[in-house]
Design a protein around this motif. Structure first.
Motif, PDB file in Angstrom:
ATOM      1  N   SER A  14       0.810  -1.215   0.000  1.00  0.00           N
ATOM      2  CA  SER A  14       0.000   0.000   0.000  1.00  0.00           C
ATOM      3  C   SER A  14       0.849   1.274   0.000  1.00  0.00           C
ATOM      4  CB  SER A  14      -0.959  -0.005   1.192  1.00  0.00           C
ATOM      5  OG  SER A  14      -0.238  -0.105   2.406  1.00  0.00           O
ATOM      6  N   ASN A  15       2.151   1.137   0.231  1.00  0.00           N
ATOM      7  CA  ASN A  15       3.068   2.281   0.143  1.00  0.00           C
ATOM      8  C   ASN A  15       3.637   2.456  -1.266  1.00  0.00           C
ATOM      9  OD1 ASN A  15       2.848   2.871   2.917  1.00  0.00           O
ATOM     10  ND2 ASN A  15       4.398   1.332   3.397  1.00  0.00           N
ATOM     11  N   GLY A  16       3.235   1.588  -2.193  1.00  0.00           N
ATOM     12  CA  GLY A  16       3.744   1.659  -3.558  1.00  0.00           C
ATOM     13  C   GLY A  16       5.096   1.007  -3.747  1.00  0.00           C
ATOM     14  N   GLU A  17       5.576   0.292  -2.729  1.00  0.00           N
ATOM     15  CA  GLU A  17       6.848  -0.414  -2.858  1.00  0.00           C
ATOM     16  C   GLU A  17       6.642  -1.718  -3.615  1.00  0.00           C
ATOM     17  OE1 GLU A  17       9.237   0.720   1.173  1.00  0.00           O
ATOM     18  OE2 GLU A  17       7.442  -0.534   1.413  1.00  0.00           O
ATOM     19  N   LEU A  18       7.694  -2.195  -4.259  1.00  0.00           N
ATOM     20  CA  LEU A  18       7.685  -3.436  -5.021  1.00  0.00           C
ATOM     21  C   LEU A  18       8.372  -4.536  -4.225  1.00  0.00           C
ATOM     22  CD1 LEU A  18       8.941  -1.854  -8.352  1.00  0.00           C
ATOM     23  CD2 LEU A  18       6.592  -2.630  -7.907  1.00  0.00           C
ATOM     24  N   LEU A  19       7.826  -5.744  -4.310  1.00  0.00           N
ATOM     25  CA  LEU A  19       8.499  -6.887  -3.700  1.00  0.00           C
ATOM     26  C   LEU A  19       9.408  -7.508  -4.756  1.00  0.00           C
ATOM     27  CD1 LEU A  19       8.652  -8.672  -1.093  1.00  0.00           C
ATOM     28  CD2 LEU A  19       7.268 -10.300  -2.373  1.00  0.00           C
ATOM     29  N   VAL A  20      10.690  -7.611  -4.424  1.00  0.00           N
ATOM     30  CA  VAL A  20      11.638  -8.274  -5.314  1.00  0.00           C
ATOM     31  C   VAL A  20      12.231  -9.469  -4.581  1.00  0.00           C
ATOM     32  CG1 VAL A  20      12.208  -6.280  -6.746  1.00  0.00           C
ATOM     33  CG2 VAL A  20      13.513  -6.689  -4.654  1.00  0.00           C
ATOM     34  N   THR A  21      12.587 -10.472  -5.353  1.00  0.00           N
ATOM     35  CA  THR A  21      13.205 -11.671  -4.795  1.00  0.00           C
ATOM     36  C   THR A  21      14.551 -11.892  -5.471  1.00  0.00           C
ATOM     37  OG1 THR A  21      12.046 -13.104  -6.372  1.00  0.00           O
ATOM     38  CG2 THR A  21      11.002 -12.770  -4.213  1.00  0.00           C
ATOM     39  N   GLN A  22      15.451 -12.504  -4.729  1.00  0.00           N
ATOM     40  CA  GLN A  22      16.792 -12.777  -5.243  1.00  0.00           C
ATOM     41  C   GLN A  22      16.885 -14.244  -5.640  1.00  0.00           C
ATOM     42  OE1 GLN A  22      19.991 -12.231  -2.416  1.00  0.00           O
ATOM     43  NE2 GLN A  22      21.359 -11.526  -4.043  1.00  0.00           N
ATOM     44  N   ARG A  23      17.302 -14.474  -6.862  1.00  0.00           N
ATOM     45  CA  ARG A  23      17.392 -15.832  -7.391  1.00  0.00           C
ATOM     46  C   ARG A  23      18.456 -16.646  -6.664  1.00  0.00           C
ATOM     47  NH1 ARG A  23      14.883 -16.823 -12.202  1.00  0.00           N
ATOM     48  NH2 ARG A  23      16.371 -18.437 -12.761  1.00  0.00           N
ATOM     49  N   ASN A  24      18.168 -17.927  -6.510  1.00  0.00           N
ATOM     50  CA  ASN A  24      19.147 -18.851  -5.950  1.00  0.00           C
ATOM     51  C   ASN A  24      20.426 -18.756  -6.794  1.00  0.00           C
ATOM     52  OD1 ASN A  24      20.646 -21.458  -5.900  1.00  0.00           O
ATOM     53  ND2 ASN A  24      19.088 -22.006  -4.412  1.00  0.00           N
ATOM     54  N   PRO A  25      21.607 -18.694  -6.150  1.00  0.00           N
ATOM     55  CA  PRO A  25      22.867 -18.570  -6.901  1.00  0.00           C
ATOM     56  C   PRO A  25      23.114 -19.699  -7.896  1.00  0.00           C
ATOM     57  CG  PRO A  25      23.249 -18.199  -4.563  1.00  0.00           C
ATOM     58  CD  PRO A  25      21.826 -18.675  -4.701  1.00  0.00           C
ATOM     59  N   ASN A  26      22.498 -20.855  -7.704  1.00  0.00           N
ATOM     60  CA  ASN A  26      22.722 -21.996  -8.597  1.00  0.00           C
ATOM     61  C   ASN A  26      21.835 -21.986  -9.835  1.00  0.00           C
ATOM     62  OD1 ASN A  26      24.692 -23.088  -6.858  1.00  0.00           O
ATOM     63  ND2 ASN A  26      23.079 -23.926  -5.570  1.00  0.00           N
ATOM     64  N   LYS A  27      20.921 -21.019  -9.927  1.00  0.00           N
ATOM     65  CA  LYS A  27      20.037 -20.925 -11.086  1.00  0.00           C
ATOM     66  C   LYS A  27      20.636 -19.994 -12.136  1.00  0.00           C
ATOM     67  CE  LYS A  27      15.725 -20.801 -10.686  1.00  0.00           C
ATOM     68  NZ  LYS A  27      14.448 -21.400 -10.660  1.00  0.00           N
ATOM     69  N   LYS A  28      20.093 -20.080 -13.343  1.00  0.00           N
ATOM     70  CA  LYS A  28      20.455 -19.120 -14.381  1.00  0.00           C
ATOM     71  C   LYS A  28      20.193 -17.721 -13.821  1.00  0.00           C
ATOM     72  CE  LYS A  28      19.291 -17.823 -19.092  1.00  0.00           C
ATOM     73  NZ  LYS A  28      18.395 -18.069 -20.227  1.00  0.00           N
ATOM     74  N   ALA A  29      21.088 -16.780 -14.063  1.00  0.00           N
ATOM     75  CA  ALA A  29      21.000 -15.419 -13.516  1.00  0.00           C
ATOM     76  C   ALA A  29      21.002 -15.438 -11.985  1.00  0.00           C
ATOM     77  CB  ALA A  29      19.786 -14.669 -14.058  1.00  0.00           C
ATOM     78  N   GLY A  30      21.675 -16.427 -11.423  1.00  0.00           N
ATOM     79  CA  GLY A  30      21.729 -16.595  -9.974  1.00  0.00           C
ATOM     80  C   GLY A  30      22.258 -15.371  -9.252  1.00  0.00           C
ATOM     81  N   GLY A  31      21.618 -15.060  -8.131  1.00  0.00           N
ATOM     82  CA  GLY A  31      22.019 -13.933  -7.310  1.00  0.00           C
ATOM     83  C   GLY A  31      21.396 -12.611  -7.716  1.00  0.00           C
ATOM     84  N   LEU A  32      20.783 -12.565  -8.893  1.00  0.00           N
ATOM     85  CA  LEU A  32      20.157 -11.325  -9.351  1.00  0.00           C
ATOM     86  C   LEU A  32      18.739 -11.209  -8.797  1.00  0.00           C
ATOM     87  CD1 LEU A  32      21.385 -11.223 -13.060  1.00  0.00           C
ATOM     88  CD2 LEU A  32      22.399 -10.135 -11.046  1.00  0.00           C
ATOM     89  N   TRP A  33      18.218  -9.986  -8.821  1.00  0.00           N
ATOM     90  CA  TRP A  33      16.900  -9.688  -8.275  1.00  0.00           C
ATOM     91  C   TRP A  33      15.858  -9.637  -9.384  1.00  0.00           C
ATOM     92  CZ3 TRP A  33      16.043  -9.267  -3.047  1.00  0.00           C
ATOM     93  CH2 TRP A  33      17.190  -9.246  -2.243  1.00  0.00           C
ATOM     94  N   GLU A  34      14.634 -10.033  -9.035  1.00  0.00           N
ATOM     95  CA  GLU A  34      13.551 -10.101 -10.016  1.00  0.00           C
ATOM     96  C   GLU A  34      12.210 -10.024  -9.310  1.00  0.00           C
ATOM     97  OE1 GLU A  34      13.602 -13.967 -11.900  1.00  0.00           O
ATOM     98  OE2 GLU A  34      13.557 -14.998  -9.978  1.00  0.00           O
ATOM     99  N   PHE A  35      11.152 -10.090 -10.105  1.00  0.00           N
ATOM    100  CA  PHE A  35       9.799 -10.215  -9.580  1.00  0.00           C
ATOM    101  C   PHE A  35       9.421 -11.693  -9.587  1.00  0.00           C
ATOM    102  CE2 PHE A  35       9.726  -6.000 -11.782  1.00  0.00           C
ATOM    103  CZ  PHE A  35       9.779  -5.235 -10.632  1.00  0.00           C
ATOM    104  N   ILE A  36       8.396 -12.042  -8.864  1.00  0.00           N
ATOM    105  CA  ILE A  36       7.916 -13.424  -8.806  1.00  0.00           C
ATOM    106  C   ILE A  36       7.391 -13.823 -10.182  1.00  0.00           C
ATOM    107  CG2 ILE A  36       6.167 -14.944  -7.782  1.00  0.00           C
ATOM    108  CD1 ILE A  36       6.305 -13.031  -5.304  1.00  0.00           C
TER     109      ILE A  36
END
Length: 160
Positions: free
Chosen positions: A41-63
């Motif tokens: 409700s504050n307009g913030e976005l939820l981002v998640t960090q990919r498991n390091p063992n996945k493609k693009a591991g360690g990077l942030w994304e949306f669900i």
């Protein structure tokens, strides 16, 4: 668990066949995926960090993720939210934003607003290792610092 994806043509017409995730695609084959912009409700976005063992591991994304054979993208979005952050939502909470077509997939992008405490998030660590609420300005900084998944950043910028 083995995942199966329905196969579509360039016009998103189902081709009456499925493939096992990870199998090579034929020329002209497409699959379908979903992505969810979760805001509070504050307009913030939820981002998640990919498991390091996945493609693009360690990077942030949306669900988000691939749509399983027989699923709608809204059903997949509900499932992905539950799998990645342990939160139950109803399909009716989702708002469809747009369809993004890429090299070999269609991506339906949804948004929804829900206030979720970080402490209430249960991560599937095979998928994600961290989650946080950020401002849109912080997301832009993450893109500039190249710590966001490039394709996610590109899509986000196309809706702004």
């Amino acid at each position: 668990m083995t995942e199966y994806w329905d196969i579509y043509d360039k016009n998103r017409v189902f081709q009456n066949r499925t493939i096992c995730r990870g199998e090579p695609f034929n020329d002209g084959d497409y699959y379908v995926a979903c992505e969810i912009l979760l805001q509070n409700s504050n307009g913030e976005l939820l981002v998640t960090q990919r498991n390091p063992n996945k493609k693009a591991g360690g990077l942030w994304e949306f669900i988000g993720g691939g749509v399983l054979a027989g699923e709608t993208t809204a059903q997949a979005a509900v499932r992905e939210i539950k799998e990645e952050i342990g939160v139950n939502i109803a399909e009716t909470e989702l708002t469809f934003l747009y369809e993004y077509k890429h090299r070999n997939y269609f991506l339906d992008i949804y948004s929804f607003t829900k206030d979720i405490k970080i402490d209430d998030i249960v991560l599937d660590t095979s998928e994600t290792v961290n989650a946080k609420w950020i401002s849109k300005e912080e997301w832009e900084e993450m893109i500039n610092e190249q710590i966001a998944v490039l394709s996610v950043a590109t899509r986000y910028n196309s809706i702004q």
